[in-house]
Design an enzyme around this catalytic site. Structure first.
Site, short mmCIF file in Angstrom:
data_model
loop_
_atom_site.label_atom_id
_atom_site.label_comp_id
_atom_site.label_asym_id
_atom_site.label_seq_id
_atom_site.Cartn_x
_atom_site.Cartn_y
_atom_site.Cartn_z
N SER A 114 0.80 -1.22 0.00
CA SER A 114 0.00 0.00 0.00
C SER A 114 0.83 1.28 0.00
O SER A 114 1.62 1.50 -0.91
CB SER A 114 -0.96 -0.03 1.18
OG SER A 114 -1.88 1.01 1.07
N HIS A 115 0.69 2.09 1.05
CA HIS A 115 1.35 3.39 1.09
C HIS A 115 2.80 3.32 1.54
O HIS A 115 3.48 4.34 1.58
CB HIS A 115 0.57 4.30 2.04
CG HIS A 115 0.39 3.67 3.39
ND1 HIS A 115 -0.49 2.63 3.59
CD2 HIS A 115 1.00 3.88 4.56
CE1 HIS A 115 -0.41 2.25 4.86
NE2 HIS A 115 0.48 3.00 5.47
N ASP A 278 -2.73 6.31 -3.41
CA ASP A 278 -1.57 5.68 -2.78
C ASP A 278 -1.02 4.54 -3.63
O ASP A 278 -1.44 4.33 -4.76
CB ASP A 278 -1.91 5.20 -1.36
CG ASP A 278 -2.85 4.00 -1.38
OD1 ASP A 278 -3.60 3.86 -2.35
OD2 ASP A 278 -2.82 3.21 -0.41
N ASP A 280 -1.36 1.29 -3.84
CA ASP A 280 -2.24 0.29 -4.45
C ASP A 280 -3.59 0.86 -4.89
O ASP A 280 -4.49 0.10 -5.25
CB ASP A 280 -2.44 -0.90 -3.50
CG ASP A 280 -3.09 -0.49 -2.18
OD1 ASP A 280 -2.91 0.65 -1.75
OD2 ASP A 280 -3.79 -1.34 -1.59
N ASP A 282 -6.07 2.50 -3.35
CA ASP A 282 -7.32 2.46 -2.59
C ASP A 282 -7.56 3.72 -1.75
O ASP A 282 -8.64 3.89 -1.20
CB ASP A 282 -7.43 1.18 -1.74
CG ASP A 282 -6.27 0.96 -0.80
OD1 ASP A 282 -5.38 1.84 -0.73
OD2 ASP A 282 -6.25 -0.09 -0.14
N ARG A 283 -6.56 4.59 -1.65
CA ARG A 283 -6.77 5.81 -0.86
C ARG A 283 -6.94 7.03 -1.76
O ARG A 283 -6.59 6.99 -2.93
CB ARG A 283 -5.55 6.06 0.03
CG ARG A 283 -5.31 4.96 1.02
CD ARG A 283 -4.24 5.37 1.98
NE ARG A 283 -3.98 4.31 2.94
CZ ARG A 283 -3.38 4.48 4.09
NH1 ARG A 283 -2.94 5.68 4.42
NH2 ARG A 283 -3.18 3.47 4.90
N LYS A 377 -11.73 -0.03 -0.31
CA LYS A 377 -11.76 1.41 -0.51
C LYS A 377 -11.21 1.70 -1.90
O LYS A 377 -10.47 0.89 -2.46
CB LYS A 377 -10.98 2.13 0.58
CG LYS A 377 -9.56 1.67 0.83
CD LYS A 377 -9.04 2.30 2.11
CE LYS A 377 -7.56 2.01 2.35
NZ LYS A 377 -7.38 0.79 3.15
#
Ligand code: VG1
Ligand code: CO
Length: 544
Positions: A114-115, A278, A280, A282-283, A377
């Site tokens: 992710s982030h 981000d 991946d 999702d944000r 998300k």
């Protein structure tokens, strides 16, 4: 082919089987048997039925392709009939969620941290999503964790690496592997949700934006949807090519790591909308010209306007937010006469509410917003919903924010992160805090008096499963609060997160400085938890 594991590496060691799958340094993942043990443990727990389909994709970070090739061979050895892989090994988390649902897959492996930063010395991660497209619930992640500790073999087939960059189908042993366009299905879904014509009309009348993909997975999605389909001019999407190390940046869309975007949006040359996502995808980060919108406010503002978007008309049944997310969404739910659910941190807790139709839109303070269109998300989805609302209402982000606060009041909000602190000290801080809870009510900290303090526990309204120890809440008599929890996604030491919130009535101070508004809560948080005493830190590393 059976590979025996004599000394089992225990992938989850030192990490709660928590928020988002397994996350470690790349070097840890490169150890022999390491990723294999985790993937085999997943397969041993979920036991693919005959004909089962598995989705595999990742955010393109360093080591992505190696693990995908291995996972394909292992999926073949474990009896999957079909494996769907995003071209180039790319699938954003929300796109993977959609692909799992659309093609009736039994689950998917999403390779991402992710982030967290990427590269040979940075982070890697794997998470397993179930057939509804969402993150595996605790019952499944717990079983995977237990399996990683006893596993003594993993299964693979003898086969060469396949060409991940060529669309079409190939065979690996008895399994069909299909390489899909990672963007097409997702872009098509977005067209069914939003009024693309209204957004196109707004764009042709001069509305401008900048979308920062941060060198991560959303680049190809944003180029296709924003520039090609919606007509934003070329160059609207920056850092739009997924890079193995994200260009050396930290793909976390916050005011520290997306500073350039923030500065642009506060300056004289700001476009109408600034957004970022981000690693991946999702944000989301949303900044209007001269107006930063906190993720908690964004959830509330989107919920209050979601029925403007065609797919949501007359369909807002409920809102869900994670516990540390501000209560701004609750005000909207109350005004609309619909429920607002308060869940622990992590998207997996929204899955049952979405499946049961109890919540239509969900969000977290960490810049995650999404709806029942997938079970993750979804960064670009949030950007498109903002665009749809602005296009139909014909107002700016700043005007929308001000009118929202004038109606519902404003929840001033900040999160203070203390990163890479000593794990023993962090655990001691939390243990002491928990022990002190019963004595807190009635105590005063400056002008604040504690009304209630607890360790948050959640009972899922659908399956009645109970999740305990999901963060410490301290609520004050004036309605403000502080929340403490330890991160489940860090890979170095421990990260303490302190969440601060204070509500102002519609007739109160609606345009004040957040830090000044939260001054007493910040002081109270340190006095209550002894942050400086336990961590030796006098200021947070990151304020969002
Ligand atoms: C963080 C966020 C949480 C989010 C999680 C995964 O977890 O606080 O809200 O769900 O990351 O997001 P933690 O345990 O570090 O606070 V992501 O974008 O990594 O899928
Ligand atoms: Co993410």
């Amino acid at each position: 082919m059976i590979r025996t594991v004599t000394v089992p590496t225990t992938p989850y060691e030192g990490q709660a089987p928590g928020t988002s799958g397994l996350r470690k340094k790349v070097r840890v993942f490169q150890q022999p048997n390491y990723a294999e043990n985790f993937i085999q443990s997943v397969f041993d727990v979920v036991r693919p039925a005959p004909g089962a389909v598995l989705v595999i994709g990742g955010d393109g970070r360093f080591h992505n392709r190696e693990v995908i090739q291995q996972a394909i061979r292992m999926a073949a050895a474990n009896g999957y009939a079909r494996v769907l892989v995003g071209r180039g090994g790319i699938l954003s988390t929300p796109a993977a969620s959609h692909v799992i649902r659309k093609y009736g897959a039994s689950g998917g492996l999403i390779l991402s941290a992710s982030h967290n930063p990427g590269g040979p010395d940075e982070d890697f991660g794997i998470k397993y999503n179930i057939a509804n497209g969402g993150p595996a619930p605790e019952s499944v992640t717990g079983a995977i964790h237990a399996r990683t500790e006893t596993i003594d073999r993993w299964l693979t087939v003898k086969a060469d690496d396949i060409d991940l960059d060529k669309l079409g189908e190939v065979r690996v042993a008895d399994t069909t592997v299909a390489i899909l366009d990672p963007v097409a299905d997702y872009a098509e879904l977005m067209e069914t949700l939003f009024d693309f014509d209204a957004i196109r009309a707004m764009v042709s009348s001069g509305f401008t934006m900048r979308f920062d993909a941060m060198g991560a997975v959303t680049g190809p999605y944003a180029h296709e949807i924003l520039e090609k389909r919606l007509g934003f001019e070329q160059g609207t999407v920056v850092h739009g090519t997924p890079l193995e190390d994200f260009g050396g940046h930290h793909p976390d869309p916050n005011l520290i790591h997306a500073r350039d975007l923030y500065d642009l949006m506060m300056g004289p040359d700001a476009p109408d909308l600034g957004a970022a996502s981000d690693g991946d995808g999702d944000r989301n980060l949303i900044i209007g010209r001269g107006r930063f919108v906190t993720p908690s406010d964004s959830l509330a503002m989107l919920a209050a306007n979601i029925e403007i978007a065609p797919a949501y008309r007359g369909r807002l049944t409920g809102i869900a937010r994670s516990m540390p997310t501000s209560g701004a969404a609750d005000r909207v739910a109350t005004a609309f006469g619909i429920p607002c659910y308060e869940t622990p941190t992590g998207w997996k807790f929204f899955g049952n509410l979405l499946d049961a139709g109890k919540a239509t839109i969900c969000g977290e303070e960490s810049a995650g917003t999404g709806s029942d269109h997938v079970r993750e998300k979804d960064g670009l989805w949030a950007v498109l919903l903002w665009l749809n609302i602005l296009a139909v209402r014909g107002i700016s982000v700043d005007e929308l924010a001000k009118s929202h606060w004038a109606r519902f009041g404003r929840n001033y909000y900040a999160r203070h992160d203390y990163e890479a602190i000593d794990k023993t000290n962090a655990d001691a801080l939390m243990a002491e805090l928990k022990a002190a809870l019963p004595a807190l009510p009635g105590k005063t900290f400056g002008p604040l008096t504690v009304a209630h303090a607890d360790s948050f526990a959640y009972t899922d309204p659908v399956d009645h499963s109970v999740s305990e120890n999901q963060g410490i809440r301290v609520l004050f008599e004036d309605g403000s609060r502080v929340v403490f929890r330890l991160s489940g996604t860090g890979t170095q030491g421990a990260t303490l997160r302190v969440y601060l919130e204070r509500y102002e009535q519609p007739l109160g101070h609606l345009d004040a400085e957040t830090a000044a508004m939260l001054e007493h809560q910040i002081a109270a948080a340190d006095a209550i938890a002894g942050i400086a005493r336990h961590t030796g830190r006098t200021a947070p590393d990151v304020i969002t």
